[in-house]
Design an enzyme around this catalytic site. Structure first.
Site, PDB file in Angstrom:
ATOM      1  N   CYS A  96      70.618 -54.333 -91.895  1.00 23.41           N
ATOM      2  CA  CYS A  96      69.893 -54.165 -93.144  1.00 23.41           C
ATOM      3  C   CYS A  96      70.827 -53.582 -94.204  1.00 23.41           C
ATOM      4  O   CYS A  96      71.990 -53.291 -93.943  1.00 23.41           O
ATOM      5  CB  CYS A  96      68.696 -53.231 -92.929  1.00 23.41           C
ATOM      6  SG  CYS A  96      69.186 -51.599 -92.313  1.00 23.41           S
ATOM      7  N   CYS A  99      72.602 -50.264 -93.384  1.00 16.15           N
ATOM      8  CA  CYS A  99      73.843 -50.364 -92.616  1.00 16.15           C
ATOM      9  C   CYS A  99      75.033 -50.585 -93.553  1.00 16.15           C
ATOM     10  O   CYS A  99      76.098 -49.974 -93.382  1.00 16.15           O
ATOM     11  CB  CYS A  99      73.756 -51.516 -91.611  1.00 16.15           C
ATOM     12  SG  CYS A  99      72.515 -51.310 -90.316  1.00 16.15           S
ATOM     13  N   ASP A 506      78.037 -82.731-108.697  1.00 16.13           N
ATOM     14  CA  ASP A 506      79.471 -82.968-108.615  1.00 16.13           C
ATOM     15  C   ASP A 506      79.688 -84.471-108.754  1.00 16.13           C
ATOM     16  O   ASP A 506      78.729 -85.258-108.671  1.00 16.13           O
ATOM     17  CB  ASP A 506      79.999 -82.451-107.271  1.00 16.13           C
ATOM     18  CG  ASP A 506      81.474 -82.736-107.096  1.00 16.13           C
ATOM     19  OD1 ASP A 506      82.242 -82.484-108.033  1.00 16.13           O
ATOM     20  OD2 ASP A 506      81.854 -83.228-106.010  1.00 16.13           O
ATOM     21  N   ASP A 691      79.839 -81.881-102.584  1.00 14.46           N
ATOM     22  CA  ASP A 691      80.272 -82.269-101.240  1.00 14.46           C
ATOM     23  C   ASP A 691      81.666 -81.778-100.863  1.00 14.46           C
ATOM     24  O   ASP A 691      82.054 -81.885 -99.704  1.00 14.46           O
ATOM     25  CB  ASP A 691      80.272 -83.800-101.110  1.00 14.46           C
ATOM     26  CG  ASP A 691      81.518 -84.434-101.714  1.00 14.46           C
ATOM     27  OD1 ASP A 691      81.862 -84.064-102.862  1.00 14.46           O
ATOM     28  OD2 ASP A 691      82.141 -85.264-101.047  1.00 14.46           O
ATOM     29  N   ASP A 695      83.492 -77.179-103.836  1.00 14.30           N
ATOM     30  CA  ASP A 695      82.103 -76.986-104.253  1.00 14.30           C
ATOM     31  C   ASP A 695      81.386 -75.924-103.420  1.00 14.30           C
ATOM     32  O   ASP A 695      80.254 -75.564-103.747  1.00 14.30           O
ATOM     33  CB  ASP A 695      81.317 -78.299-104.130  1.00 14.30           C
ATOM     34  CG  ASP A 695      81.848 -79.388-105.039  1.00 14.30           C
ATOM     35  OD1 ASP A 695      82.229 -79.054-106.178  1.00 14.30           O
ATOM     36  OD2 ASP A 695      81.884 -80.553-104.621  1.00 14.30           O
TER      37      ASP A 695
END
Length: 802
Positions: A96, A99, A506, A691, A695
């Site tokens: 969490c 931590c 893209d 892709d 990116d």
């Protein structure tokens, strides 16, 4: 939480104190005692108040006097150009935000020379930067282990083995057990219901006992994730979604056992087991999604782990880790090897596969003076480089930092059902308690009758429908999308997709297929094309393969020589024939006044003795439905943009072809992230579709992201949704399903609220027995499920994805 109140549980980790453990005081072991003392001495006791009850601190194991596994950490330290040291550690036990706060605060407070300590909950990675010697890494790591966490170099063994995988397998086993038990107990219940009039008490009781024999161990085992979380919350004086679920399951099961022992007419084992099954389905899907998201940065770092060959002063090569390569060193890169540093080419001519960095699929020709980056692959000939950046100074490392920062921000997203549950849960318990007290003190009922009514209230308000409101819709949406080749990888993807108003694409490999095709030329003679194809068939260059594909099957010229970075040369009957770049074929700039001279896109030149040079133009075709999908998105009110690292003329030409008006070209990875951040700062909800490796950070920086299945692994990992096929219709379909799913979730939550408003007064008045309450509870859950299944009933969009 008040630590002194825990007299039977460890002050640090919250585990029960059993047997000899109590001799150590309020701690279960010496490790936990040491961790608590360290936290207290550093003045960080606020950690115990910050952490959620269900995310108790990890128990610290006593490792004895074995070999110290941290002594090898200095070898994993990278030295930055400014002389500072940097170390990435994989941390086992991060649960969490408390931590993260504890580790960061402890390291920086205990060691003032540490310049920064950044922990990432998504990747479970701790990044330390300090001014000093690499050997200090051991001291910092020991401090983290002293707090109760296990560490190892990020991407290595040990803590890097991600304990979430073991938890996921345990969830799957519990899910299988609950499914088996639910099917069999429901079968027995149907037998009881169908034979209620003719069945004797002894037969009915026997069937109930058989149901109990199946249900009791199932509840004890399959309910552990909910029981443990609820117990931790109660010990901390808090409540969460798992508390009413646990109480409802245990009370329903306990009352069923009592009624079975008393030969009662009704038992509710089926409801308890079925509830656990549905809840475990949702929890397992969430675990799968989180596990995939955590590995994105690890994939990126793995690309830069191969050793680098450095040429020493004596002329002999020395193999070094990428982070240890000094600036100005001469690096040897063999053909087929991945480049491990950023640098400048000093010797050699070759073609590079730069797709993982630039996103472009065409090879990049390099010669002395060209700049190259870590992550690129040398394709054709050996190179010598002068290192200009290594380790954390490379472009690849910058992409890792961008990705981690974006993922960390996205990890803060909370499901709608979780937000509703925070207010819903305490109201449920207070209502049941008030009902019990009212019947005892105002209704003068005996305690067990008042308890029976209170249990009915608790059962009828058990948040089954609320707990199923989102998972049921997610399962239906995931099924519909999966049948069309679309995979949801994030538990919150649908919720983040629904409010999207801006779609950013893209170019290469996303709007286009990433495969060049020869542009038809009516002036090209068939014999000229065939002669050029004979040379092209001898090469694996993408443009040569596209030319050979256009010409069709045929002969291959003997003795073709491929010149790295230039092209193909062949000595034919009429003299030398060349196929390659403009300079390689001896063609001056703007030769022939060719009308296509200014055309965007890649090219090959073909020259032979006695003939004018011929230019072959290539284009990367847009996906078959790109224009239609862009038009559909714009008609639906979405703002559509093209964000590409390619040249402006090429990007604008494609944008005009598919109907995109807003174009940003020549964008590097950091510039893509900055643009998306700027859009979000304007208040826009952004979907990124990309892709390439370049990116990956942009995908994580957007509100939500999609990637085609043809993308590189790291990009698929960073994306929230992955789609198959050569079409883009998956983008429009996913957005449509997300909006429909949001509407169904809201309907489910509204129905849950209406159900409780109607059912709770009936239960409080004492008109609902536990059986009626269980039936109403099951009915509400079935209604929620039926509403969610409406999402999967509609046929797939026209066009498909196959």
């Amino acid at each position: 939480m008040p630590l002194d109140s825990l007299t039977t549980h460890c002050r640090h980790c919250g585990q029960p104190l059993l047997g000899a453990a109590t001799e150590r005081g309020a701690f279960c072991c010496q490790g936990c005692a040491g961790a608590y003392t360290l936290i207290h001495d550093l003045g960080l006791d606020a950690y115990y108040d910050r952490r959620p009850a269900e995310a108790a601190a990890p128990a610290v194991a006593d490792d004895g006097d074995g070999a110290d596994p941290l002594l090898g950490l200095p070898d994993a330290v990278a030295v930055a150009p400014d002389g500072s040291c940097l170390l990435r550690l994989s941390v086992d036990g991060l649960h969490c935000g408390a931590c993260l706060w504890l580790i960061e605060a402890a390291v920086t407070k205990h060691h003032p020379e540490v310049q920064s300590a950044r922990a990432n909950l998504t990747t479970r990675c701790l990044t330390l930067r300090w001014a000093g010697a690499p050997a200090q890494a051991v001291e910092y790591a020991r401090l983290v282990t002293g707090l109760g966490y296990r560490v190892a170099p990020f991407g290595g063994a040990g803590a890097g083995a991600d304990p979430a995988a073991a938890q996921e397998r345990a969830l799957l086993r519990r899910l299988a057990l609950a499914g088996f038990a639910a099917a069999n107990v429901m079968l027995l219940s149907v037998s009881v219901w169908s034979g209620a009039d003719a069945m004797g008490d002894a037969t009915r009781t026997l069937l109930h006992w058989v149901s109990a024999l199946i249900a009791l161990p199932t509840v004890a085992i399959a309910g552990q994730p909910f029981f443990q979380s609820a117990l931790a919350a109660l010990r901390a004086g808090r409540t969460n979604m798992d508390v009413p679920i646990s109480v409802g399951v245990l009370l329903t099961t306990g009352m069923s056992v009592v009624m079975t022992a008393q030969h009662g007419e009704h038992a509710y084992f089926d409801g308890a087991v079925m509830l656990l099954f549905f809840l475990l389905v949702g929890r397992y899907l969430d675990s799968r999604a989180r596990g995939r998201a955590r590995s994105a940065a690890a994939h990126l770092l793995a690309l830069n782990q191969a050793p680098v060959s450095v040429l020493g002063a004596d002329g002999l090569p020395q193999v070094l880790p990428p982070a240890r390569v000094p600036l100005g060193a001469t690096v040897l890169v063999a053909a087929g090897e991945r480049i491990g540093v950023d640098g400048t080419v000093t010797e050699g001519v070759s073609d590079l596969d730069a797709s993982l960095v630039t996103g472009e699929t065409l090879p990049l020709a390099v010669a002395p003076g060209a700049q190259v980056f870590a992550g690129m692959i040398n394709r054709t000939a050996p190179l010598r480089l002068t290192a200009t950046a290594s380790g954390e100074g490379t472009l690849l490392a910058e992409m890792v930092r961008l990705l981690e920062a974006a993922e960390q921000g996205r990890a803060r997203h909370v499901l709608l059902a979780d937000r509703v549950a925070r207010a819903y849960t305490p109201v449920v318990h207070l209502t049941a308690l008030a009902t019990f007290l009212a019947w005892v003190f105002l209704g003068h009922a005996v305690w067990y009758q008042a308890l029976l009514i209170a249990v009915s209230v608790l059962i009828i308000t058990c948040p089954c429908a609320l707990a199923l409101a989102v998972p049921a819709v997610q399962v239906a949406a995931s099924g519909r999308l999966m049948r069309q080749g679309i995979l949801l990888k994030s538990a919150t993807a649908l919720e983040r997709l629904a409010p999207i108003d801006t779609v950013v694409f893209d170019k290469t490999g996303t709007l286009t297929l990433g495969r060049p095709d020869l542009v038809a030329d009516p002036t090209l003679a068939a014999e000229e094309l065939e002669l050029a194809a004979r040379l092209a068939r001898a090469s694996r260059h993408p443009l040569s393969r596209a030319l050979a594909r256009a010409a069709g099957p045929g002969l291959v010229a003997d003795g073709v020589v491929e010149v790295p970075g230039g092209g193909l040369r062949w000595l034919g009957p009429q003299g030398f024939v060349r196929l390659g770049s403009r300079a390689f074929c001896g063609v001056p700039d703007f030769a022939n006044g060719d009308a296509d001279e200014g055309r965007a896109g890649p090219e090959l030149w073909f020259s032979r003795c006695g003939q004018p040079p011929r230019r072959f133009l290539f284009t990367d075709r847009p996906r078959r439905d790109a224009a239609a999908v862009v038009a559909e998105l714009k008609a639906a009110g979405y703002r559509v943009e093209l964000l590409s690292g390619d040249r402006a003329v090429t990007a604008q030409a494609l944008a005009a072809e598919v109907g995109i008006d807003i174009v940003r070209a020549d964008a590097r990875p950091a510039e893509k992230c900055a643009h998306l951040v700027a859009l979000r700062a304007e208040g826009r909800k952004v979907l990124m579709v990309g892709d390439g490796l370049n990116d990956a950070a942009a995908l994580a920086a957007a509100d939500v992201s999609l990637s085609p299945a043809s993308a590189v692994d790291v990009t698929q990992t960073a994306a929230d949704v992955v789609f198959q096929g050569d079409g883009l219709a998956a983008v429009a379909e996913t957005l449509a399903v997300a909006r429909r799913a949001r509407a169904l979730v809201r309907q489910n939550l509204a129905f849950t609220l209406l159900y409780n408003l109607c059912a709770v007064p009936v239960a409080i008045a004492g008109f609902a027995t536990p059986f009626v309450a269980a039936a109403a509870m099951s009915g509400s859950s079935l209604a929620v499920m039926a509403n969610a299944l409406r999402l999967g009933s509609k046929k797939p969009r026209d066009g498909g994805y196959r």
